[in-house]
Design a protein around this motif. Structure first.
Motif, PDB file in Angstrom:
ATOM      1  N   MET A  57      39.543  18.886  37.416  1.00 38.06           N
ATOM      2  CA  MET A  57      38.659  20.051  37.273  1.00 38.06           C
ATOM      3  C   MET A  57      37.937  20.364  38.580  1.00 38.06           C
ATOM      4  O   MET A  57      37.779  21.530  38.949  1.00 38.06           O
ATOM      5  CB  MET A  57      37.660  19.830  36.139  1.00 38.06           C
ATOM      6  N   VAL A  58      37.503  19.339  39.295  1.00 43.74           N
ATOM      7  CA  VAL A  58      36.831  19.547  40.584  1.00 43.74           C
ATOM      8  C   VAL A  58      37.800  20.180  41.586  1.00 43.74           C
ATOM      9  O   VAL A  58      37.440  21.123  42.306  1.00 43.74           O
ATOM     10  CB  VAL A  58      36.244  18.226  41.119  1.00 43.74           C
ATOM     11  N   ALA A  59      39.027  19.680  41.628  1.00 44.09           N
ATOM     12  CA  ALA A  59      40.014  20.214  42.568  1.00 44.09           C
ATOM     13  C   ALA A  59      40.319  21.683  42.284  1.00 44.09           C
ATOM     14  O   ALA A  59      40.399  22.505  43.203  1.00 44.09           O
ATOM     15  CB  ALA A  59      41.302  19.384  42.500  1.00 44.09           C
ATOM     16  N   VAL A  60      40.468  22.042  41.022  1.00 43.94           N
ATOM     17  CA  VAL A  60      40.748  23.440  40.658  1.00 43.94           C
ATOM     18  C   VAL A  60      39.572  24.330  41.034  1.00 43.94           C
ATOM     19  O   VAL A  60      39.747  25.410  41.599  1.00 43.94           O
ATOM     20  CB  VAL A  60      41.065  23.550  39.150  1.00 43.94           C
ATOM     21  N   THR A  61      38.366  23.883  40.749  1.00 43.19           N
ATOM     22  CA  THR A  61      37.180  24.673  41.079  1.00 43.19           C
ATOM     23  C   THR A  61      37.053  24.865  42.583  1.00 43.19           C
ATOM     24  O   THR A  61      36.771  25.973  43.054  1.00 43.19           O
ATOM     25  CB  THR A  61      35.920  23.991  40.517  1.00 43.19           C
ATOM     26  N   LEU A  62      37.284  23.814  43.355  1.00 42.05           N
ATOM     27  CA  LEU A  62      37.234  23.937  44.815  1.00 42.05           C
ATOM     28  C   LEU A  62      38.286  24.913  45.334  1.00 42.05           C
ATOM     29  O   LEU A  62      38.012  25.714  46.225  1.00 42.05           O
ATOM     30  CB  LEU A  62      37.431  22.568  45.474  1.00 42.05           C
ATOM     31  N   PHE A  63      39.484  24.845  44.777  1.00 43.57           N
ATOM     32  CA  PHE A  63      40.574  25.736  45.192  1.00 43.57           C
ATOM     33  C   PHE A  63      40.215  27.198  44.944  1.00 43.57           C
ATOM     34  O   PHE A  63      40.419  28.055  45.809  1.00 43.57           O
ATOM     35  CB  PHE A  63      41.853  25.357  44.428  1.00 43.57           C
ATOM     36  N   ARG A  64      39.648  27.479  43.788  1.00 48.21           N
ATOM     37  CA  ARG A  64      39.320  28.865  43.446  1.00 48.21           C
ATOM     38  C   ARG A  64      38.093  29.365  44.207  1.00 48.21           C
ATOM     39  O   ARG A  64      38.079  30.478  44.716  1.00 48.21           O
ATOM     40  CB  ARG A  64      39.074  28.992  41.950  1.00 48.21           C
ATOM     41  N   GLU A  65      37.056  28.533  44.273  1.00 51.60           N
ATOM     42  CA  GLU A  65      35.784  28.987  44.838  1.00 51.60           C
ATOM     43  C   GLU A  65      35.743  28.944  46.363  1.00 51.60           C
ATOM     44  O   GLU A  65      34.905  29.604  46.965  1.00 51.60           O
ATOM     45  CB  GLU A  65      34.629  28.156  44.261  1.00 51.60           C
ATOM     46  N   SER A  66      36.619  28.196  46.986  1.00 48.27           N
ATOM     47  CA  SER A  66      36.586  28.073  48.445  1.00 48.27           C
ATOM     48  C   SER A  66      37.177  29.289  49.156  1.00 48.27           C
ATOM     49  O   SER A  66      36.994  29.451  50.360  1.00 48.27           O
ATOM     50  CB  SER A  66      37.356  26.824  48.881  1.00 48.27           C
ATOM     51  N   GLY A  67      37.904  30.116  48.445  1.00 48.82           N
ATOM     52  CA  GLY A  67      38.533  31.278  49.061  1.00 48.82           C
ATOM     53  C   GLY A  67      39.967  31.033  49.485  1.00 48.82           C
ATOM     54  O   GLY A  67      40.633  31.941  49.983  1.00 48.82           O
ATOM     55  N   VAL A  68      40.455  29.812  49.321  1.00 47.28           N
ATOM     56  CA  VAL A  68      41.827  29.491  49.700  1.00 47.28           C
ATOM     57  C   VAL A  68      42.814  30.322  48.882  1.00 47.28           C
ATOM     58  O   VAL A  68      43.816  30.817  49.407  1.00 47.28           O
ATOM     59  CB  VAL A  68      42.113  27.974  49.521  1.00 47.28           C
ATOM     60  N   LEU A  69      42.521  30.519  47.618  1.00 51.29           N
ATOM     61  CA  LEU A  69      43.392  31.323  46.758  1.00 51.29           C
ATOM     62  C   LEU A  69      43.507  32.751  47.287  1.00 51.29           C
ATOM     63  O   LEU A  69      44.607  33.311  47.364  1.00 51.29           O
ATOM     64  CB  LEU A  69      42.861  31.311  45.324  1.00 51.29           C
ATOM     65  N   ASP A  70      42.389  33.333  47.693  1.00 50.16           N
ATOM     66  CA  ASP A  70      42.414  34.694  48.250  1.00 50.16           C
ATOM     67  C   ASP A  70      43.208  34.759  49.554  1.00 50.16           C
ATOM     68  O   ASP A  70      43.936  35.722  49.801  1.00 50.16           O
ATOM     69  CB  ASP A  70      40.981  35.197  48.486  1.00 50.16           C
ATOM     70  N   ILE A  71      43.083  33.743  50.375  1.00 51.39           N
ATOM     71  CA  ILE A  71      43.837  33.690  51.642  1.00 51.39           C
ATOM     72  C   ILE A  71      45.336  33.627  51.362  1.00 51.39           C
ATOM     73  O   ILE A  71      46.132  34.327  52.010  1.00 51.39           O
ATOM     74  CB  ILE A  71      43.372  32.485  52.496  1.00 51.39           C
ATOM     75  N   ILE A  72      45.722  32.823  50.398  1.00 53.49           N
ATOM     76  CA  ILE A  72      47.144  32.713  50.044  1.00 53.49           C
ATOM     77  C   ILE A  72      47.676  34.053  49.539  1.00 53.49           C
ATOM     78  O   ILE A  72      48.762  34.494  49.935  1.00 53.49           O
ATOM     79  CB  ILE A  72      47.356  31.594  48.998  1.00 53.49           C
ATOM     80  N   ILE A  73      46.906  34.713  48.694  1.00 53.98           N
ATOM     81  CA  ILE A  73      47.348  36.002  48.148  1.00 53.98           C
ATOM     82  C   ILE A  73      47.499  37.035  49.261  1.00 53.98           C
ATOM     83  O   ILE A  73      48.483  37.781  49.298  1.00 53.98           O
ATOM     84  CB  ILE A  73      46.369  36.496  47.059  1.00 53.98           C
TER      85      ILE A  73
END
Length: 177
Positions: A57-73
């Motif tokens: 759960m911590v890893a998923v939250t960090l992935f979403r909230e850190s902006g990495v997901l937006d950078i990938i998109i």
């Protein structure tokens, strides 16, 4: 026909429980004690897998909230535009292997935003049903039985998820596109 299906779905679980209880009594099995024993074992398993769940759960939250997901998109947006894959569905495609509740929340959001009969709504629903929470399954189930070497299961699971996402896109595009 609808009434018959409704009656079957309404009574299936109570009948199944009754059959199990009757069979246990017939075999002279202490049903209540067996249930309590199983519940105790389940509680122990829950305690053993709790650290794995928290880490996931911590890893998923960090992935979403850190902006990495937006950078990938943003990085893959030209490819998405070329193949006509809606960029709105990319978070679901990326997170489906990791989190069931998170991907369900994304799917619900996409359906409420674009509608269930839209291409995005249909694609999100099909991806949700055609892929698995592979990392969650590996973390919880393999962690519960202390399996440490998960590399083949991880590879096969992620490949199956990828194929499910690609097949979802192709089929939804052909049927509804």
């Amino acid at each position: 026909m609808y009434a018959l299906i409704s009656a079957i779905s309404l009574w299936t679980i109570p009948i199944l429980l009754g059959v199990i209880l009757a069979y246990g009594l017939y075999k002279k099995i202490p049903v209540y004690e067996s249930f309590i024993s199983g519940a105790k074992q389940g509680f122990g398993t829950t305690i053993k897998i709790m650290p794995h769940l928290v880490a996931m759960m911590v890893a998923v939250t960090l992935f979403r909230e850190s902006g990495v997901l937006d950078i990938i998109i943003k990085a893959i947006n030209p490819l998405l535009a070329f193949i006509h894959f809606p960029s709105e569905v990319v978070p679901l495609a990326l997170l489906r292997s990791v989190t069931g509740s998170g991907s369900l929340a994304i799917t619900s959001d996409l359906i409420s935003q674009f509608g269930p009969d839209s291409l995005i709504g249909r694609l999100a629903s099909t991806i949700q049903g055609s892929s698995e929470t592979t990392l969650y399954v590996l973390t919880v189930y393999f962690g519960a039985v202390a399996i440490r070497n998960t590399k083949y299961a991880l590879k096969v699971g992620l490949i199956a998820d990828f194929i499910g996402i690609v097949a979802s896109f192709i089929i939804v595009s052909l049927v509804f596109g």
